[in-house]
Write a protein that holds these residues in place. Structure first.
Motif, mmCIF file in Angstrom:
data_model
loop_
_atom_site.group_PDB
_atom_site.id
_atom_site.type_symbol
_atom_site.label_atom_id
_atom_site.label_comp_id
_atom_site.label_asym_id
_atom_site.label_seq_id
_atom_site.Cartn_x
_atom_site.Cartn_y
_atom_site.Cartn_z
ATOM 1 N N PRO A 59 0.794 -1.223 0.000
ATOM 2 C CA PRO A 59 0.000 0.000 0.000
ATOM 3 C C PRO A 59 0.832 1.281 0.000
ATOM 4 N N GLY A 60 1.865 1.341 0.799
ATOM 5 C CA GLY A 60 2.674 2.565 0.861
ATOM 6 C C GLY A 60 3.376 2.845 -0.454
ATOM 7 N N ASN A 61 4.003 1.823 -1.026
ATOM 8 C CA ASN A 61 4.739 2.010 -2.278
ATOM 9 C C ASN A 61 3.804 2.372 -3.431
ATOM 10 N N LEU A 62 2.728 1.624 -3.581
ATOM 11 C CA LEU A 62 1.849 1.856 -4.719
ATOM 12 C C LEU A 62 1.074 3.164 -4.586
ATOM 13 N N LEU A 63 0.736 3.557 -3.366
ATOM 14 C CA LEU A 63 0.085 4.851 -3.164
ATOM 15 C C LEU A 63 1.056 5.983 -3.509
ATOM 16 N N ALA A 64 2.308 5.840 -3.096
ATOM 17 C CA ALA A 64 3.319 6.853 -3.423
ATOM 18 C C ALA A 64 3.512 6.953 -4.933
ATOM 19 N N ILE A 65 3.598 5.801 -5.608
ATOM 20 C CA ILE A 65 3.761 5.785 -7.059
ATOM 21 C C ILE A 65 2.564 6.461 -7.731
ATOM 22 N N SER A 66 1.353 6.215 -7.211
ATOM 23 C CA SER A 66 0.157 6.817 -7.812
ATOM 24 C C SER A 66 0.159 8.341 -7.677
ATOM 25 N N LYS A 67 0.906 8.856 -6.712
ATOM 26 C CA LYS A 67 1.032 10.307 -6.551
ATOM 27 C C LYS A 67 2.170 10.879 -7.395
ATOM 28 N N LEU A 68 3.187 10.058 -7.670
ATOM 29 C CA LEU A 68 4.358 10.526 -8.422
ATOM 30 C C LEU A 68 4.166 10.479 -9.942
ATOM 31 N N LEU A 69 3.435 9.497 -10.442
ATOM 32 C CA LEU A 69 3.337 9.285 -11.884
ATOM 33 C C LEU A 69 2.526 10.327 -12.660
ATOM 34 N N PRO A 70 1.412 10.846 -12.140
ATOM 35 C CA PRO A 70 0.629 11.793 -12.938
ATOM 36 C C PRO A 70 1.472 12.981 -13.411
ATOM 37 N N GLY A 71 1.342 13.238 -14.726
ATOM 38 C CA GLY A 71 2.087 14.334 -15.349
ATOM 39 C C GLY A 71 3.383 13.894 -16.003
ATOM 40 N N MET A 72 3.840 12.672 -15.698
ATOM 41 C CA MET A 72 5.092 12.192 -16.278
ATOM 42 C C MET A 72 4.871 11.643 -17.683
ATOM 43 N N GLU A 73 5.843 11.882 -18.557
ATOM 44 C CA GLU A 73 5.830 11.314 -19.904
ATOM 45 C C GLU A 73 5.953 9.794 -19.781
ATOM 46 N N VAL A 74 5.210 9.078 -20.603
ATOM 47 C CA VAL A 74 5.248 7.617 -20.582
ATOM 48 C C VAL A 74 6.670 7.114 -20.829
ATOM 49 N N SER A 75 7.385 7.738 -21.749
ATOM 50 C CA SER A 75 8.758 7.303 -22.051
ATOM 51 C C SER A 75 9.660 7.430 -20.828
ATOM 52 N N ARG A 76 9.458 8.466 -20.030
ATOM 53 C CA ARG A 76 10.266 8.662 -18.815
ATOM 54 C C ARG A 76 9.916 7.610 -17.756
ATOM 55 N N VAL A 77 8.642 7.289 -17.628
ATOM 56 C CA VAL A 77 8.205 6.263 -16.679
ATOM 57 C C VAL A 77 8.857 4.925 -17.039
ATOM 58 N N ILE A 78 8.834 4.584 -18.322
ATOM 59 C CA ILE A 78 9.436 3.332 -18.771
ATOM 60 C C ILE A 78 10.934 3.340 -18.504
#
Length: 150
Positions: A59-78
């Motif tokens: 829960p902690g990791n995935l909740l943090a990721i869900s807050k960090l990812l919005p706005g990021m380019e898909v290529s950067r996430v990959i």
């Protein structure tokens, strides 16, 4: 100066050819495989992550990721999350929630990869028997391993 600029632009064009976004706007929910989370939902708009959520998992990791990812380019996430494996996952050294996400993005956004994550892991299982030792790990019931409970 003009030659240097042209050379630089040519290098940028060549590096961009490898991953051209096919589906700039896509929304999907897909089951995960070989990890503790059961399902991930992602929305991409204009080539950027709009939202990410996961069912179960850390829960902690995935909740943090869900807050960090919005706005990021898909290529950067990959680029950032590809080949990050979870030491606590039932398939240690094979996958992670983030590895699942990367494979999903490659498939749905770039139309690259081997297919849905479940197909990829099923192919791995068919190629060789995977024995996994669980040291205090709660089984996610992914069904891919021949678990040895320690």
């Amino acid at each position: 100066m003009k030659k240097k600029l042209l050379f630089f632009m040519a290098i940028l064009a060549l590096s961009a050819q490898g991953q051209e976004i096919v589906n700039k706007d896509v929304k999907f929910t897909e089951p995960t495989y070989g990890v503790c989370s059961k399902e991930m939902s992602v929305e991409v708009k204009d080539g950027k992550i709009v939202s990410f959520s996961a069912v179960r998992g850390c829960p902690g990791n995935l909740l943090a990721i869900s807050k960090l990812l919005p706005g990021m380019e898909v290529s950067r996430v990959i680029e950032l999350l590809d080949d990050n494996y979870c030491a606590g996952a039932p398939l240690e050294g094979y996958t992670s929630c983030m590895d699942n996400l990367v494979e999903m993005l490659k498939y749905h956004v770039y139309e690259q990869g081997e297919g849905h994550i479940k197909e990829i892991r099923s192919n791995q299982k068919a190629k060789k028997r995977i024995d996994v030792a669980y040291f205090g790990h709660v089984c996610s019931g992914c069904g891919i391993c021949n678990g040895k409970f320690a």
